[in-house]
Scaffold this motif. Sequence first.
Motif, PDB file in Angstrom:
ATOM      1  N   VAL A   1       0.874  -1.356  -0.170  1.00 20.49           N
ATOM      2  CA  VAL A   1       0.022  -0.158  -0.092  1.00 20.49           C
ATOM      3  C   VAL A   1       0.878   1.274  -0.214  1.00 20.49           C
ATOM      4  CG1 VAL A   1      -1.902   1.301   1.235  1.00 20.49           C
ATOM      5  CG2 VAL A   1      -1.647  -1.257   1.157  1.00 20.49           C
ATOM      6  N   SER A   2       0.601   2.089  -0.842  1.00 24.10           N
ATOM      7  CA  SER A   2       1.472   3.380  -1.036  1.00 24.10           C
ATOM      8  C   SER A   2       0.854   4.210  -0.237  1.00 24.10           C
ATOM      9  CB  SER A   2       1.305   3.803  -2.494  1.00 24.10           C
ATOM     10  OG  SER A   2       1.741   2.743  -3.561  1.00 24.10           O
ATOM     11  N   HIS A   3       1.908   5.591  -0.035  1.00 23.55           N
ATOM     12  CA  HIS A   3       1.409   6.697   0.650  1.00 23.55           C
ATOM     13  C   HIS A   3       1.157   7.894  -0.504  1.00 23.55           C
ATOM     14  CE1 HIS A   3       3.071   4.807   4.042  1.00 23.55           C
ATOM     15  NE2 HIS A   3       2.699   5.852   4.866  1.00 23.55           N
TER      16      HIS A   3
ATOM     17  N   TYR B   1       2.231  13.874  -4.076  1.00 17.79           N
ATOM     18  CA  TYR B   1       3.308  12.873  -3.600  1.00 17.79           C
ATOM     19  C   TYR B   1       2.745  11.553  -3.795  1.00 17.79           C
ATOM     20  CZ  TYR B   1       6.670  16.295  -1.660  1.00 17.79           C
ATOM     21  OH  TYR B   1       7.772  17.265  -1.570  1.00 17.79           O
ATOM     22  N   TYR B   2       3.520  10.678  -4.329  1.00 14.11           N
ATOM     23  CA  TYR B   2       3.119   9.246  -4.299  1.00 14.11           C
ATOM     24  C   TYR B   2       4.421   8.478  -3.725  1.00 14.11           C
ATOM     25  CZ  TYR B   2      -1.250   9.988  -6.572  1.00 14.11           C
ATOM     26  OH  TYR B   2      -2.238  10.501  -7.016  1.00 14.11           O
ATOM     27  N   GLY B   3       4.597   7.513  -2.898  1.00 16.08           N
ATOM     28  CA  GLY B   3       5.665   6.711  -2.589  1.00 16.08           C
ATOM     29  C   GLY B   3       5.090   5.331  -2.004  1.00 16.08           C
TER      30      GLY B   3
ATOM     31  N   ASP C   1      -6.408   1.354   0.080  1.00 16.08           N
ATOM     32  CA  ASP C   1      -5.900   1.859  -1.223  1.00 16.08           C
ATOM     33  C   ASP C   1      -4.828   2.744  -1.120  1.00 16.08           C
ATOM     34  OD1 ASP C   1      -8.511   1.183  -3.119  1.00 16.08           O
ATOM     35  OD2 ASP C   1      -9.393   1.968  -1.218  1.00 16.08           O
ATOM     36  N   TYR C   2      -4.747   3.368  -0.111  1.00 17.05           N
ATOM     37  CA  TYR C   2      -3.414   4.386   0.224  1.00 17.05           C
ATOM     38  C   TYR C   2      -3.520   4.579   1.551  1.00 17.05           C
ATOM     39  CZ  TYR C   2      -3.035   5.681  -4.821  1.00 17.05           C
ATOM     40  OH  TYR C   2      -2.605   5.545  -6.172  1.00 17.05           O
ATOM     41  N   PHE C   3      -2.205   5.037   2.119  1.00 12.90           N
ATOM     42  CA  PHE C   3      -2.116   5.939   3.365  1.00 12.90           C
ATOM     43  C   PHE C   3      -2.252   7.232   2.872  1.00 12.90           C
ATOM     44  CE2 PHE C   3       0.177   1.784   4.330  1.00 12.90           C
ATOM     45  CZ  PHE C   3      -0.453   1.209   5.322  1.00 12.90           C
TER      46      PHE C   3
ATOM     47  N   THR D   1      -0.281  12.187  -1.105  1.00 17.70           N
ATOM     48  CA  THR D   1      -0.855  13.327  -0.539  1.00 17.70           C
ATOM     49  C   THR D   1      -2.040  13.644  -1.336  1.00 17.70           C
ATOM     50  OG1 THR D   1       0.455  14.580  -1.847  1.00 17.70           O
ATOM     51  CG2 THR D   1       1.295  14.205   0.492  1.00 17.70           C
ATOM     52  N   ARG D   2      -2.569  13.029  -1.984  1.00 18.81           N
ATOM     53  CA  ARG D   2      -3.776  13.306  -2.915  1.00 18.81           C
ATOM     54  C   ARG D   2      -5.175  13.117  -1.891  1.00 18.81           C
ATOM     55  NH1 ARG D   2      -6.769   9.334  -4.148  1.00 18.81           N
ATOM     56  NH2 ARG D   2      -6.598   7.717  -5.606  1.00 18.81           N
ATOM     57  N   LYS D   3      -6.160  13.627  -2.149  1.00 18.94           N
ATOM     58  CA  LYS D   3      -7.062  13.601  -1.342  1.00 18.94           C
ATOM     59  C   LYS D   3      -7.943  11.878  -1.633  1.00 18.94           C
ATOM     60  CE  LYS D   3      -8.414  17.651   0.566  1.00 18.94           C
ATOM     61  NZ  LYS D   3      -7.034  18.324   0.193  1.00 18.94           N
TER      62      LYS D   3
HETATM   63  P1  5GP Z   1      -4.336   7.478  -8.478  1.00 16.73           P
HETATM   64  O1  5GP Z   1      -4.206   9.014  -7.805  1.00 16.73           O
HETATM   65  O2  5GP Z   1      -5.229   7.593  -9.958  1.00 16.73           O
HETATM   66  O3  5GP Z   1      -4.594   6.587  -7.695  1.00 16.73           O
HETATM   67  O4  5GP Z   1      -2.805   7.370  -9.058  1.00 16.73           O
HETATM   68  C1  5GP Z   1      -1.931   8.379  -9.853  1.00 16.73           C
HETATM   69  C2  5GP Z   1      -0.622   7.689 -10.315  1.00 16.73           C
HETATM   70  O5  5GP Z   1       0.248   7.369  -9.159  1.00 16.73           O
HETATM   71  C3  5GP Z   1      -0.936   6.296 -11.183  1.00 16.73           C
HETATM   72  O6  5GP Z   1       0.003   6.240 -12.201  1.00 16.73           O
HETATM   73  C4  5GP Z   1      -0.300   5.158  -9.740  1.00 16.73           C
HETATM   74  O7  5GP Z   1       0.321   4.244 -10.567  1.00 16.73           O
HETATM   75  C5  5GP Z   1       0.777   6.263  -9.305  1.00 16.73           C
HETATM   76  N1  5GP Z   1       1.220   5.669  -8.158  1.00 16.73           N
HETATM   77  C6  5GP Z   1       0.299   5.051  -7.007  1.00 16.73           C
HETATM   78  N2  5GP Z   1       1.149   4.745  -6.001  1.00 16.73           N
HETATM   79  C7  5GP Z   1       2.494   4.959  -6.129  1.00 16.73           C
HETATM   80  C8  5GP Z   1       3.629   4.992  -5.502  1.00 16.73           C
HETATM   81  O8  5GP Z   1       3.777   4.493  -4.483  1.00 16.73           O
HETATM   82  N3  5GP Z   1       4.899   5.233  -6.110  1.00 16.73           N
HETATM   83  C9  5GP Z   1       4.766   5.878  -7.555  1.00 16.73           C
HETATM   84  N4  5GP Z   1       5.824   6.288  -8.071  1.00 16.73           N
HETATM   85  N5  5GP Z   1       3.622   6.036  -8.034  1.00 16.73           N
HETATM   86  C10 5GP Z   1       2.477   5.665  -7.673  1.00 16.73           C
END
Ligand code: 5GP
Length: 207
Positions: A35-37, A79-81, A51-53, A39-41
């Motif tokens: 599960v990724s982190h 940010y996504y990570g 889905d996310y943190f 900053t989006r809503k």
């Molecule tokens: P969404 O906001 O539609 O869930 O995701 C937007 C984009 O961020 C997608 O291309 C998704 O694959 C990417 N994304 C989601 N999690 C991560 C992450 O942990 N790291 C990176 N680099 N991209 C991510």
Amino acid sequence: MRQGLALILSAPSGTGKTTTCRLLLKKLPDLKIAVSHTTRKIRNGEKEGLDYFFVTSKEFEEKINNNDFLEWARVHNFYYGTSLHSAEEHLNTGHDTLLELDVQGVETLRKMKYQGIYILILPPSIEEMKARLTKRGTDSEDRIKQRIETGKKEIKKYKMYDYVITNYVVEDTVNAILAILQAERVKVSNYRPTSPDIEALLQEGTD
Ligand code: 5GP
């Protein structure tokens, strides 16, 4: 115990990634998710920790400074990570794990020579991608344009991946992912002795 396989999946927006992942998890309930982190809503229907943190920019930046991330990127101004913990907790206990990343994340992992199966899912056409984004109705016209431009850049990077699947029909796409995973699991490099006698035999050396 063998390490789990990291299934690294990217797909431009409007490719059907969410539907694909849902069906994949239904067919393969043992698959874990890193599960990724972000900053989006949070969107309607999404769940914290599933889905996310969902975190603030300040919290995210603190995590960057603490080296908590395996990789991180800015996507569409957020940010996504993937935290090291999210990625490793299941892999280290032998579970195959899905990492969903954008192309920047994949670029980072490739530079690190991170072991995994890299799969890109593409729409049948850019027109189709536009149509899906418009139909989804979650983004303004400007946002849709931005997502399409990002999507085009992502398509051009297809050579970074091991596999490219065009998503015509989601069932076929999921079956292709399952076939890839099955083949990877039985690769020689992923073989581990399954019994003490085979282990002892192999310790004698191979011919
Ligand atoms: P969404 O906001 O539609 O869930 O995701 C937007 C984009 O961020 C997608 O291309 C998704 O694959 C990417 N994304 C989601 N999690 C991560 C992450 O942990 N790291 C990176 N680099 N991209 C991510």
